[in-house]
Design a protein around this motif. Structure first.
Motif, PDB file in Angstrom:
ATOM      1  N   LEU A 187      51.109  37.141  64.341  1.00  0.00           N
ATOM      2  CA  LEU A 187      50.086  36.260  63.967  1.00  0.00           C
ATOM      3  C   LEU A 187      50.472  35.172  63.347  1.00  0.00           C
ATOM      4  CD1 LEU A 187      47.438  39.190  63.304  1.00  0.00           C
ATOM      5  CD2 LEU A 187      47.255  37.225  64.993  1.00  0.00           C
ATOM      6  N   ILE A 188      51.234  35.523  62.121  1.00  0.00           N
ATOM      7  CA  ILE A 188      51.786  34.417  61.178  1.00  0.00           C
ATOM      8  C   ILE A 188      52.382  33.510  61.919  1.00  0.00           C
ATOM      9  CG2 ILE A 188      53.129  34.094  59.234  1.00  0.00           C
ATOM     10  CD1 ILE A 188      50.334  35.314  58.579  1.00  0.00           C
ATOM     11  N   ALA A 189      53.243  33.838  62.867  1.00  0.00           N
ATOM     12  CA  ALA A 189      54.208  32.903  63.699  1.00  0.00           C
ATOM     13  C   ALA A 189      53.499  31.947  64.623  1.00  0.00           C
ATOM     14  CB  ALA A 189      55.217  33.808  64.627  1.00  0.00           C
ATOM     15  N   SER A 190      52.277  32.491  65.015  1.00  0.00           N
ATOM     16  CA  SER A 190      51.416  31.871  66.012  1.00  0.00           C
ATOM     17  C   SER A 190      50.244  30.834  65.263  1.00  0.00           C
ATOM     18  CB  SER A 190      50.277  32.770  66.935  1.00  0.00           C
ATOM     19  OG  SER A 190      51.224  33.575  67.447  1.00  0.00           O
ATOM     20  N   LYS A 191      50.391  31.021  63.869  1.00  0.00           N
ATOM     21  CA  LYS A 191      49.591  30.048  62.945  1.00  0.00           C
ATOM     22  C   LYS A 191      48.132  30.228  63.308  1.00  0.00           C
ATOM     23  CE  LYS A 191      53.435  26.323  62.369  1.00  0.00           C
ATOM     24  NZ  LYS A 191      53.813  27.321  61.251  1.00  0.00           N
ATOM     25  N   ILE A 192      47.838  31.546  63.549  1.00  0.00           N
ATOM     26  CA  ILE A 192      46.705  32.029  63.760  1.00  0.00           C
ATOM     27  C   ILE A 192      45.605  31.851  62.392  1.00  0.00           C
ATOM     28  CG2 ILE A 192      44.854  33.618  64.565  1.00  0.00           C
ATOM     29  CD1 ILE A 192      46.564  32.550  66.703  1.00  0.00           C
ATOM     30  N   GLU A 193      44.905  30.554  62.021  1.00  0.00           N
ATOM     31  CA  GLU A 193      44.315  30.585  60.937  1.00  0.00           C
ATOM     32  C   GLU A 193      42.747  30.650  61.497  1.00  0.00           C
ATOM     33  OE1 GLU A 193      45.676  26.882  59.392  1.00  0.00           O
ATOM     34  OE2 GLU A 193      47.747  27.775  58.960  1.00  0.00           O
ATOM     35  N   GLY A 194      41.839  30.504  60.271  1.00  0.00           N
ATOM     36  CA  GLY A 194      40.736  30.273  60.373  1.00  0.00           C
ATOM     37  C   GLY A 194      40.011  29.283  61.303  1.00  0.00           C
ATOM     38  N   ALA A 195      39.330  29.676  62.328  1.00  0.00           N
ATOM     39  CA  ALA A 195      39.264  28.710  63.468  1.00  0.00           C
ATOM     40  C   ALA A 195      37.998  28.170  63.648  1.00  0.00           C
ATOM     41  CB  ALA A 195      38.776  29.661  64.731  1.00  0.00           C
ATOM     42  N   ARG A 201      48.868  44.506  72.248  1.00  0.00           N
ATOM     43  CA  ARG A 201      47.429  44.041  72.069  1.00  0.00           C
ATOM     44  C   ARG A 201      47.432  42.654  71.793  1.00  0.00           C
ATOM     45  NH1 ARG A 201      44.673  47.977  67.559  1.00  0.00           N
ATOM     46  NH2 ARG A 201      46.332  47.169  66.130  1.00  0.00           N
ATOM     47  N   ASP A 202      46.274  42.080  72.629  1.00  0.00           N
ATOM     48  CA  ASP A 202      46.049  40.698  72.639  1.00  0.00           C
ATOM     49  C   ASP A 202      45.047  40.373  71.574  1.00  0.00           C
ATOM     50  OD1 ASP A 202      47.633  40.194  75.147  1.00  0.00           O
ATOM     51  OD2 ASP A 202      46.227  41.442  76.045  1.00  0.00           O
ATOM     52  N   LEU A 203      44.536  39.094  71.466  1.00  0.00           N
ATOM     53  CA  LEU A 203      43.771  38.722  70.372  1.00  0.00           C
ATOM     54  C   LEU A 203      42.574  38.053  70.857  1.00  0.00           C
ATOM     55  CD1 LEU A 203      43.590  38.390  67.162  1.00  0.00           C
ATOM     56  CD2 LEU A 203      44.565  36.031  67.503  1.00  0.00           C
ATOM     57  N   ILE A 204      41.251  38.504  70.229  1.00  0.00           N
ATOM     58  CA  ILE A 204      40.018  37.699  70.566  1.00  0.00           C
ATOM     59  C   ILE A 204      39.508  37.368  69.029  1.00  0.00           C
ATOM     60  CG2 ILE A 204      37.870  38.274  71.130  1.00  0.00           C
ATOM     61  CD1 ILE A 204      38.869  40.688  72.515  1.00  0.00           C
ATOM     62  N   VAL A 205      39.162  35.709  69.113  1.00  0.00           N
ATOM     63  CA  VAL A 205      38.613  35.326  68.032  1.00  0.00           C
ATOM     64  C   VAL A 205      37.338  34.802  68.170  1.00  0.00           C
ATOM     65  CG1 VAL A 205      39.056  33.270  66.488  1.00  0.00           C
ATOM     66  CG2 VAL A 205      40.932  34.370  67.435  1.00  0.00           C
ATOM     67  N   ASP A 206      36.328  35.339  67.247  1.00  0.00           N
ATOM     68  CA  ASP A 206      34.956  35.251  67.487  1.00  0.00           C
ATOM     69  C   ASP A 206      34.457  34.470  66.309  1.00  0.00           C
ATOM     70  OD1 ASP A 206      32.098  35.375  67.445  1.00  0.00           O
ATOM     71  OD2 ASP A 206      32.069  37.281  68.268  1.00  0.00           O
ATOM     72  N   GLY A 226      55.813  37.774  74.088  1.00  0.00           N
ATOM     73  CA  GLY A 226      57.031  37.903  73.081  1.00  0.00           C
ATOM     74  C   GLY A 226      56.631  37.903  71.434  1.00  0.00           C
ATOM     75  N   ASP A 227      57.062  37.118  70.718  1.00  0.00           N
ATOM     76  CA  ASP A 227      56.768  37.430  69.454  1.00  0.00           C
ATOM     77  C   ASP A 227      55.633  36.416  68.984  1.00  0.00           C
ATOM     78  OD1 ASP A 227      58.840  39.076  68.997  1.00  0.00           O
ATOM     79  OD2 ASP A 227      60.293  37.316  68.655  1.00  0.00           O
ATOM     80  N   VAL A 228      54.809  35.853  69.960  1.00  0.00           N
ATOM     81  CA  VAL A 228      53.729  35.304  69.398  1.00  0.00           C
ATOM     82  C   VAL A 228      52.540  35.306  70.212  1.00  0.00           C
ATOM     83  CG1 VAL A 228      55.050  33.152  68.596  1.00  0.00           C
ATOM     84  CG2 VAL A 228      54.324  33.175  70.950  1.00  0.00           C
ATOM     85  N   PHE A 229      51.225  34.681  69.755  1.00  0.00           N
ATOM     86  CA  PHE A 229      49.907  34.988  70.632  1.00  0.00           C
ATOM     87  C   PHE A 229      49.776  33.410  71.123  1.00  0.00           C
ATOM     88  CE2 PHE A 229      49.555  38.337  67.634  1.00  0.00           C
ATOM     89  CZ  PHE A 229      48.840  39.149  68.155  1.00  0.00           C
TER      90      PHE A 229
END
Length: 460
Positions: free
Chosen positions: A187-195, A214-219, A238-241
């Motif tokens: 998550l950190i490597a993918s820069k998943i921040e407040g959308a 596990r994959d990621l769902i952002v709502d 791999g190591d990112v989303f």
């Protein structure tokens, strides 16, 4: 500005500008008046960069159509060059081409439903049909509940500071409960921040493709006039989303979200279900008399998808005791008024909304003088927050009123059934509008499957 995976114009321009030197026109070789005009105008240069990125994506995604694509691009360049140094003309040409290429790219990379997807839709249809034998009022809800994914999912939300408003919520700074160290690092490597710049985002980790990771769902709630929420998905690679629409060059795409939900008026929802060992986002978009359920592959760009459509028939009634929510009081309708309203409901379709605009014949007789004739042919314009079911005459005490039944796109509850109103107005007087509650109990009449595009405020 960035809203739940969507670039709106200002943000897209900024993102495009960041990549301009690497992908835009080589302005050191600009020779024609058109090329010099583009290079001298940041907005045109950004559009040229954006178009080039989408064109290259489409070229790569369509091997069999590359020759045709080259020819079409050459023809477009000739059309563009006719603008010479007219910036408005160039801006229009580029925006039209970007839109056209983006639509072609969306189609080229769109997921084509497999036989297993069609079989899953048929399984769902049969399950709803079976459920209706025991509960014809809520067969879809019962079926979705039985198929819902209830395990192997972790959820967390943006964090609000004690001295900040909800608009300033941000992505957690430490791994939330239920998130493994490996997932947190990804998550950190993918820069998943407040959308979203407004409201909070909720994040769900769930295996969406059965690969064991596990994959990621952002709502994200983004507000706006429709109180929209946007749902976006990321695949664990791999190591990112990786965002679902990476194949679309989503930095310049306005449709990177999987679907959107309009919370004002519209009757929409999403359920995450498992059919035939596959996870689907079951997106529900409803109207009076019908539930449309779209089975979306959550990690693919959607084109045509399997659709399960449930039809209902209502038994409508006007409660004799009407509640005034504003004053928290109740009033009992007299027999004559209640009978007139009940008779008017007999003219309303029990299965589908009929928002047909003005009638061919006046709803109430037109007197020799008074309001213009147009006031007698329909109730008037509607509003996006409700659905018009139908217009009809309502005769009370020998006086003709124009009536309209409205509902909230088939919104339905176990307690009250269909939520609807019957509103009346006297066409020859001002400020005579009346409003009465209407209830409706439903029963499923049939359920069918089909293939088609997703209808509603969803992403591509």
């Amino acid at each position: 500005m960035y809203i739940k995976g969507r670039c709106i114009l200002s943000a897209c321009a900024l993102l495009s500008a960041q990549h301009a030197l690497a992908t835009g026109m080589d302005c050191t070789k600009a020779a024609s008046a058109v090329e010099k005009t583009i290079c001298a105008n940041n907005g045109l240069y950004e559009l040229d960069t954006q178009m080039g990125g989408i064109y290259r994506g489409l070229f790569k995604a369509s091997p069999a159509a590359q020759a045709e694509l080259k020819t079409a691009q050459r023809i477009w360049l000739k059309t563009r060059d006719q603008c010479t140094d007219n910036q408005d003309c160039l801006d229009q040409r580029y925006r039209e081409r970007v839109q056209s290429l983006q639509m072609q790219l969306n189609e080229a990379v769109a997921y084509k439903p497999l036989d297993v997807d069609k079989l899953a839709a048929e399984d769902l249809r049969r399950a709803i049909q079976t459920a209706s034998n025991a509960d014809a009022e809520f067969p879809l809800e019962r079926t979705l509940e039985s198929l819902a994914i209830k395990t192997d999912a972790s959820q967390f939300s943006d964090v609000e500071e004690d001295d900040a408003s909800a608009d300033e919520a941000h992505f957690p700074t430490a791994a939330p409960k239920g998130v493994t160290p490996d997932e947190w690092n990804a998550l950190i490597a993918s820069k998943i921040e407040g959308a979203s710049e407004s409201g909070k985002s909720t994040y769900t980790l769930m295996d969406l493709d059965g690969d064991g990771r596990r994959d990621l769902i952002v709502d994200t709630y983004a507000g706006g006039t429709g109180l929209f929420s946007y749902i976006e998905t990321y695949h664990r690679t791999g190591d990112v989303f990786v965002r679902r629409t990476s194949a679309l060059d989503s930095e310049s795409s306005s449709n990177s979200f999987l679907l959107s939900l309009n919370d004002r008026g519209a009757n929409q929802s999403v359920d995450w279900i498992n059919l035939r060992g596959r996870v689907y986002a079951a997106y529900r978009n409803s109207y009076y008399g019908v539930d449309q359920l779209y089975l979306l592959n959550p990690l693919e760009v959607t084109g045509a998808v399997p659709i399960v459509t449930v039809h209902y028939r209502y038994q409508l009634s006007v409660p004799k005791i009407q509640k005034d929510e504003a004053s928290d009081t109740s009033v009992t309708l007299d027999d004559a008024l209640h009978g007139a309203l009940t008779q008017a409901l007999g003219k309303v379709s029990k299965t589908e909304a009929n928002d047909v605009g003005e009638q061919k014949e006046p709803i109430c007789p037109i007197p020799p003088s008074g309001e213009g004739d147009g006031a007698y042919y329909g109730y008037g314009p509607g509003h996006y927050t409700f659905e018009i079911v139908g217009d009809m005459p309502v005769v009370i005490g020998g006086q003709c009123y124009i009536g309209r039944m409205v509902d909230w796109f088939g919104s339905y509850s176990a307690k009250d059934g269909l939520g609807a109103q019957l509103v009346l107005r006297k066409p020859d007087l001002e400020e005579t509008e009346r409003s009465y509650q209407v209830n409706g109990k439903r029963r499923m009449t049939d359920v069918v499957t089909s293939m088609g595009k997703v209808e509603g405020d969803n992403g591509g």
